[in-house]
Design a protein around this motif. Structure first.
Motif, PDB file in Angstrom:
ATOM      1  N   UNK A 157      -0.882  54.265  -3.690  1.00  0.00           N
ATOM      2  CA  UNK A 157      -2.039  53.535  -3.160  1.00  0.00           C
ATOM      3  C   UNK A 157      -1.834  52.022  -3.082  1.00  0.00           C
ATOM      4  N   UNK A 158      -0.920  51.479  -3.906  1.00  0.00           N
ATOM      5  CA  UNK A 158      -0.705  50.021  -3.899  1.00  0.00           C
ATOM      6  C   UNK A 158       0.793  49.720  -3.913  1.00  0.00           C
ATOM      7  N   UNK A 159       1.521  50.156  -2.897  1.00  0.00           N
ATOM      8  CA  UNK A 159       2.991  50.078  -2.971  1.00  0.00           C
ATOM      9  C   UNK A 159       3.580  48.695  -2.719  1.00  0.00           C
ATOM     10  N   UNK A 160       2.877  47.811  -1.983  1.00  0.00           N
ATOM     11  CA  UNK A 160       3.467  46.537  -1.546  1.00  0.00           C
ATOM     12  C   UNK A 160       2.709  45.377  -2.178  1.00  0.00           C
ATOM     13  N   UNK A 161       3.396  44.609  -3.018  1.00  0.00           N
ATOM     14  CA  UNK A 161       2.742  43.516  -3.744  1.00  0.00           C
ATOM     15  C   UNK A 161       2.159  42.471  -2.804  1.00  0.00           C
ATOM     16  N   UNK A 162       2.803  42.250  -1.675  1.00  0.00           N
ATOM     17  CA  UNK A 162       2.350  41.211  -0.733  1.00  0.00           C
ATOM     18  C   UNK A 162       1.015  41.548  -0.091  1.00  0.00           C
ATOM     19  N   UNK A 163       0.598  42.803  -0.182  1.00  0.00           N
ATOM     20  CA  UNK A 163      -0.645  43.220   0.465  1.00  0.00           C
ATOM     21  C   UNK A 163      -1.786  43.375  -0.535  1.00  0.00           C
ATOM     22  N   UNK A 164      -1.689  42.651  -1.651  1.00  0.00           N
ATOM     23  CA  UNK A 164      -2.683  42.804  -2.704  1.00  0.00           C
ATOM     24  C   UNK A 164      -4.087  42.449  -2.221  1.00  0.00           C
ATOM     25  N   UNK A 165      -4.219  41.458  -1.341  1.00  0.00           N
ATOM     26  CA  UNK A 165      -5.540  41.085  -0.828  1.00  0.00           C
ATOM     27  C   UNK A 165      -6.164  42.243  -0.061  1.00  0.00           C
ATOM     28  N   UNK A 166      -5.354  42.930   0.717  1.00  0.00           N
ATOM     29  CA  UNK A 166      -5.834  44.090   1.477  1.00  0.00           C
ATOM     30  C   UNK A 166      -6.292  45.194   0.523  1.00  0.00           C
ATOM     31  N   UNK A 167      -5.518  45.395  -0.545  1.00  0.00           N
ATOM     32  CA  UNK A 167      -5.871  46.440  -1.515  1.00  0.00           C
ATOM     33  C   UNK A 167      -7.194  46.116  -2.209  1.00  0.00           C
ATOM     34  N   UNK A 168      -7.414  44.832  -2.520  1.00  0.00           N
ATOM     35  CA  UNK A 168      -8.671  44.452  -3.175  1.00  0.00           C
ATOM     36  C   UNK A 168      -9.880  44.804  -2.326  1.00  0.00           C
ATOM     37  N   UNK A 169      -9.786  44.476  -1.039  1.00  0.00           N
ATOM     38  CA  UNK A 169     -10.901  44.753  -0.127  1.00  0.00           C
ATOM     39  C   UNK A 169     -11.121  46.251  -0.012  1.00  0.00           C
ATOM     40  N   UNK A 170     -10.042  46.984   0.181  1.00  0.00           N
ATOM     41  CA  UNK A 170     -10.168  48.440   0.326  1.00  0.00           C
ATOM     42  C   UNK A 170     -10.740  49.079  -0.930  1.00  0.00           C
TER      43      UNK A 170
END
Length: 633
Positions: A157-170
């Motif tokens: 569900x959270x494989x890419x550290x650079x996309x942490x902002x996207x994961x927070x919103x989702x």
């Protein structure tokens, strides 16, 4: 002209009178129906409430689909407590902390000021996921399949550290949506140490003391974080405490809680520098202690139980010492890898029965299955298990095959016992090349081919086998076989040296026959009439029957029965209604159904034929009858 008009008016008037009368009749009928229905539903009889409940259930969608109601969210705290005590090893702190925390949250759901938030810390295989699974199993009717159970995995569900902002919103969107659908949802985050730092910042506010966040009430939800962070530190702390003379079971949560909290905050991962830790939003940091050898032994036994086996102590010790890696006192991977290791040992035993461990494994598994699935056949179990165990433990010294003869009326379990034996002896069961089955006249149909049949039998008996891996020869419906076939079998059993393979002496030969079945039933009937319960009869009460019965059969069978080749005659007793009921329940469970007592009684009394005390066909015809009944449902 006027006369015709008068007649028409009269006819029309009569028509109107009939219409009114008909309407009155319909009205009266409807009224009577309404009154009757009202009495049927709301009358004083006890059946009225049951009928109202059934109608309510028939129109309630929650009768068919999972809803956010106590029917589907059970919060079985006591069941969870009992399961933790039985199925979790070496985690006394978890047991003493988790249950009060969950009970307090569940007890005060309506007045809860915040969600329950817990963080589980420990090295691999100490039970973090196991405990979470048990919570879900006891709280939600459909367990992990419940739509109110939400699991997140680091690499999925959270494989890419650079996309942490996207994961927070989702993450905040998904949690809000889930809680709107059900306030009592649970959220589990696994491998938190592998999640990108800061991923949980968006949900910190919903874990705090707020009535509503964005119009949504999160206070009844449960959040669980699972992480290896702090596991090594917990292990070091425990080692230090024990080295000073304190017993493991005397340690307290206070000895480890701060260690777990600091590790989560400082170690790279989803909780690193997390505001939920700084703000004190995690209610419980639960330390999962590393496991010692004694705890691993308990895990090994639990794994054997899962596959319905009961290992000996030496089997357990062998796995604990040879299949598991240790760092000092503690297992390196806990119980994490035991499932496959136990299964691997089982596979080894399928490849041969030389070791005492494998003999014990096979025989104890068979015994367990017989006790669970055989009904009314105590003599068979008490005789068969020692006979097989003794033969297998002395394979290398065996001077003759083990020869047994099963006798009884139809449906008493003769074929079923054979099926269980080959299932436990061979990985492929009946399809194993070591299993040779012959059926009366089906395999030996023509008189003019008996020489060919005899030659084939000798060839089968002469087949080379691996030492410690005995073949099984099963002759079904032997009372229907031709005398010359018996004679050929008897000559080989009389002198096993005729076969090329000395390993034939390790073989097992089983004859199945209805011969003597009626006499066994009559003898049992007399014993019961004289006051001896079914379960107190002994093999000696029936042994004389076989030789007497053989005198009235074909010469070939008579020779086998009276020659002394047979080591054990096993009487399969006729079944009473209670035994048939056991068969009915077992067949329902095969179909993943749990029948009501009245369903079982109905089948026992209406689907089966009886002769006096006993079922005429045993349990033989139950499968299709029950399948048909389930299809009708």
């Amino acid at each position: 002209m006027h006369f015709h008009l008068v007649v028409q008016l009269l006819v029309f008037s009569l028509f109107l009178i009939n219409v009114v009368h008909s309407i009155e009749l319909v009205t009266m009928t409807i009224g009577a129906a309404v009154v009757g229905a009202g009495y049927w539903l709301f009358g004083k009889s006890d059946g009225g409430k049951d009928r109202r409940d059934k109608i309510r259930d028939s129109v309630d969608p929650c009768s068919y689909y999972e809803c956010c109601t106590p029917k589907y969210i059970t919060y079985d705290i006591e069941g969870l407590k009992a399961d933790l005590q039985k199925r979790l090893f070496g985690q006394h702190i978890v047991n003493t902390t988790l249950i009060p925390a969950l009970r307090a949250h569940v007890k005060n759901l309506e007045s809860s000021e915040k969600p329950l938030v817990m963080s589980f810390h420990g090295t691999m295989g100490t039970g973090k996921n196991h405990v979470t699974d048990l919570i879900v199993e006891h709280f939600y009717k459909y367990g992990e399949d419940s739509k109110y159970v939400h699991k997140y995995y680091a690499r999925r569900d959270f494989p890419i550290a650079a996309e942490v902002e996207l994961y927070r919103v989702r993450l905040i969107i998904e949690i809000e949506e889930a809680v709107r659908k059900c306030k009592r949802s649970i959220f589990v985050f696994d491998e938190v140490e592998k999640m990108p730092a800061g991923v949980f910042e968006s949900i910190a506010s919903i874990l705090d003391y707020h009535n509503h966040v964005g119009g949504t009430d999160f206070r009844q939800a449960i959040f669980i974080f699972l992480t290896n962070a702090g596991g090594d530190e917990i292990a070091n702390a425990l080692n230090g405490i024990m080295s000073k003379g304190t017993f493991r079971e005397q340690t307290k949560i206070q000895d480890f809680e701060y260690i777990a909290e600091m590790a989560a905050y400082n170690v790279e991962g989803g909780l690193k520098s997390a505001s939920m830790i700084k703000s004190g939003l995690i209610d419980h940091f639960l330390p999962f202690l590393p496991l010692e050898r004694r705890h691993i032994a308990s895990c090994v036994r639990a794994e054997f139980q899962k596959i319905k086996q009961k290992p000996k102590d030496e089997d357990v010790s062998y796995i604990v010492e040879n299949y598991v890696s240790y760092q000092g006192l503690f297992s390196k991977y806990g119980c994490k890898r035991l499932n496959k290791k136990v299964q691997a040992m089982v596979e080894e035993c399928y490849d041969g029965l030389c070791s005492p461990e494998c003999v014990a494994y096979v025989i104890d598994g068979l015994k367990s299955d017989l006790k669970r699935h055989m009904f009314g056949q105590h003599i068979v179990i008490d005789t068969l298990i020692p006979a097989l165990r003794n033969h297998l433990e002395n394979l290398e010294r065996s001077k003759k095959p083990l020869v047994m003869s099963f006798h009884g009326t139809m449906g008493t379990g003769k074929n079923y016992v054979v099926d269980l034996i080959v299932k436990h002896f061979y990985k492929e069961g009946k399809n194993s090349e070591k299993v040779h089955m012959y059926h009366g006249r089906a395999d030996f149909p023509y008189d003019n081919e008996v020489d060919r049949y005899s030659a084939q039998l000798v060839k089968d008996f002469q087949t080379e086998t691996q030492s410690c891996d005995p073949s099984i020869f099963i002759f079904d419906e032997v009372d229907k076989m031709r005398p010359i076939i018996y004679n050929r079998i008897a000559s080989i059993l009389d002198d096993p040296s005729q076969t090329v393979s000395k390993d034939f002496r390790q073989a097992i030969v089983i004859f199945l026959s209805n011969v003597g079945g009626d006499e066994i039933a009559n003898t049992l009937d007399q014993k019961i009439a004289q006051g001896t319960p079914h379960e107190q009869t002994k093999v000696q009460d029936f042994e004389h029957i076989f030789e007497v019965s053989a005198q009235n059969t074909e010469d070939g069978l008579k020779r086998i029965v009276t020659s002394g080749f047979i080591d054990h005659f096993l009487p399969f007793l006729p079944l009473e209604r209670r035994h048939v009921a056991g068969c009915v329940q077992a067949e329902f469970r095969k179909l993943n159904r749990e029948p009501k007592e009245e369903d079982v009684s109905y089948i026992v009394e209406n689907y089966m034929s009886y002769q006096g005390l006993f079922s005429k066909y045993g349990c033989k015809r139950l499968i299709k009858k029950i399948q048909s009944m389930v299809e009708e449902w």
